[in-house]
Every structure is written in C-alpha cells, then in structure tokens.
Design an enzyme around this catalytic site. Structure first.
Site, PDB file in Angstrom:
ATOM      1  N   ASP A   9       0.873  -1.161   0.000  1.00  0.00           N
ATOM      2  CA  ASP A   9       0.000   0.000   0.000  1.00  0.00           C
ATOM      3  C   ASP A   9       0.918   1.222   0.000  1.00  0.00           C
ATOM      4  O   ASP A   9       2.124   1.105   0.263  1.00  0.00           O
ATOM      5  CB  ASP A   9      -0.876  -0.029   1.256  1.00  0.00           C
ATOM      6  CG  ASP A   9      -1.701   1.222   1.416  1.00  0.00           C
ATOM      7  OD1 ASP A   9      -2.320   1.656   0.429  1.00  0.00           O
ATOM      8  OD2 ASP A   9      -1.714   1.779   2.528  1.00  0.00           O
ATOM      9  N   ASP A  11      -0.214   5.126   0.997  1.00  0.00           N
ATOM     10  CA  ASP A  11      -0.487   6.078   2.075  1.00  0.00           C
ATOM     11  C   ASP A  11      -0.545   5.385   3.432  1.00  0.00           C
ATOM     12  O   ASP A  11      -1.317   4.462   3.640  1.00  0.00           O
ATOM     13  CB  ASP A  11      -1.816   6.791   1.815  1.00  0.00           C
ATOM     14  CG  ASP A  11      -1.732   7.726   0.626  1.00  0.00           C
ATOM     15  OD1 ASP A  11      -1.040   8.742   0.736  1.00  0.00           O
ATOM     16  OD2 ASP A  11      -2.360   7.424  -0.405  1.00  0.00           O
ATOM     17  N   ASP A 167      -1.484  -0.932   6.099  1.00  0.00           N
ATOM     18  CA  ASP A 167      -1.540  -0.263   7.403  1.00  0.00           C
ATOM     19  C   ASP A 167      -2.964  -0.033   7.885  1.00  0.00           C
ATOM     20  O   ASP A 167      -3.174   0.282   9.049  1.00  0.00           O
ATOM     21  CB  ASP A 167      -0.834   1.091   7.323  1.00  0.00           C
ATOM     22  CG  ASP A 167      -1.634   2.088   6.501  1.00  0.00           C
ATOM     23  OD1 ASP A 167      -2.234   2.997   7.101  1.00  0.00           O
ATOM     24  OD2 ASP A 167      -1.693   1.950   5.274  1.00  0.00           O
TER      25      ASP A 167
END
Length: 222
Positions: A9, A11, A167
C-alpha cells in the site's frame, strides 16, 4: 507456494501521509474552535468515501466556504509533510526483495498523480516498482479486492504467491478478499483500528522482522 511478489500500500504504509492528514485537519478545526470528528474520518482511511471532512466545520460556521477551507488544509498539509520521509524498513524491504528476484508493486486507492508526487518527496524512484496500480486503473478501490487482483493479473501469479503489506483496516480487508496473505504495519493513526482476524501477521515496524523471516512465516502458514 513460493513467494514471487510483494505488494505495498502507499499512504500510511510507505509514506505516513495519514498522520500528516490528521494533524492538518486537527489544526484546521482548532483554528475555528471546532472538534475534528476523528472517528468518522478514521472509518474512511485506506479507501474513497462520500464522507466530507469539512461538513462539520461548515455546519458550525456557515459563513465559511468549503473551497477556502480546502486551500487552508492543503497549505497546512504541505507544511507538515516537509521533512517527512519514508517509513522505516521500507527501503530495506524493497532492496531485499530485488535481491531475491521478487516483483515489487504498489496498490493504492489514491491517484497515480498523488503517488508519484509523494514518492518524489520521500526520494523513492518510481522505477523501483514493477507496477503501480492506483484508483485510476480500477472501478472499485479498497476494501474491494480489485486493486490487488489487478496486480496479480499483471504478474500472472496466484494469490498465495504474493504478500501484501498494509496499514489500514480497509486495505487489509481488500487483500484478504483477494486471498493474498496480508501483513499489517499500522502507523500512529491506524494502530488503534480493528483489523480483520484473518490478517497473517502484525508488525509495529518493518524493522521488527526482516523480509526473509516474513516470507518464511507466511510460507509456514500455507
């Protein structure tokens, strides 16, 4: 199965823009004496939503114009982002992945323009990644699995031949729905979120476990 690719991922995982975003909104709301609805905002981390983070502010101060607030937020964000860098362990994972002959990818709900801009900010070359799949490339973003399925198709590999690093709860759910083993590495913003119990492994930082050990751990569970 043999691991052939690692998918990141962006961001919050490669670059912690999410903490910068939260600080920017909190500072903007504080300026106008309104409490930022953090819990509502947290629910959309890692995805795209119809939720408007300015609505509470304009509701409290009807004279404020949303476009002006967006400009204020953008200025705050750019100031906070200055001096920020890649999250720890990311470069080492990419370098080791290259040494192991793995394919390296980004799958993000953000736009390609955004990702390329902030890869440059943190000094990561776009060319490090064999493919970057963004919201520009799919109809549905996370928690839908389409982004991850598109990466698998690009590499022509099975879900069990990849490992995803995420995250956020929305991002990890997208990986799980694509049947790809998911390692979560939450940041300061997302560490308190509730994650699906099917995540394969949780790390506080990529420094906690070298990539080789992560691969060994995931392989032992399949």
């Amino acid at each position: 199965m043999t691991t052939k690719a690692i998918i990141f991922d962006f961001d919050g995982l490669i670059f912690d823009t999410e903490t910068c975003e939260l600080k920017s909104f909190e500072q903007l709301y504080e300026k106008y004496g309104v409490e930022f609805p953090k819990d509502e905002w947290l629910r959309i981390v890692g995805t795209i939503s119809t939720y408007d983070p300015y609505e509470t502010l304009t509701g409290a101060h009807p004279q404020l114009m949303k476009n002006d607030l967006m400009a204020e937020y953008a200025a705050l964000f750019e100031k906070i982002v200055e001096g920020e860098t890649v999250r720890e362990g990311v470069k080492e994972y990419i370098e080791r992945g290259k040494e192991l002959g793995l394919k390296i990818a980004i799958a993000s709900s953000s736009s390609r323009k955004w990702i390329e801009k902030y890869l440059a900010v943190i000094g990561l070359d776009v060319a490090l990644f064999d493919v970057i799949c963004t919201s520009d490339d799919v109809k549905n973003v996370k928690p839908d699995p389409e982004l991850y399925e598109k990466v698998l198709s690009h590499f022509d590999i099975e879900p069990g031949e990849a490992i995803v690093f995420e995250d956020s709860a929305n991002g990890s759910l997208a990986a799980i729905r694509a049947n790809i083993p998911c390692v979560i590495v939450p940041n300061e913003v997302t560490k308190g979120l509730v994650f699906d119990e099917r995540v394969a492994l949780r790390l506080n930082s990529k420094k906690d476990m070298e990539l080789d050990r992560v691969i060994e751990f995931i392989s032992s569970r399949q």
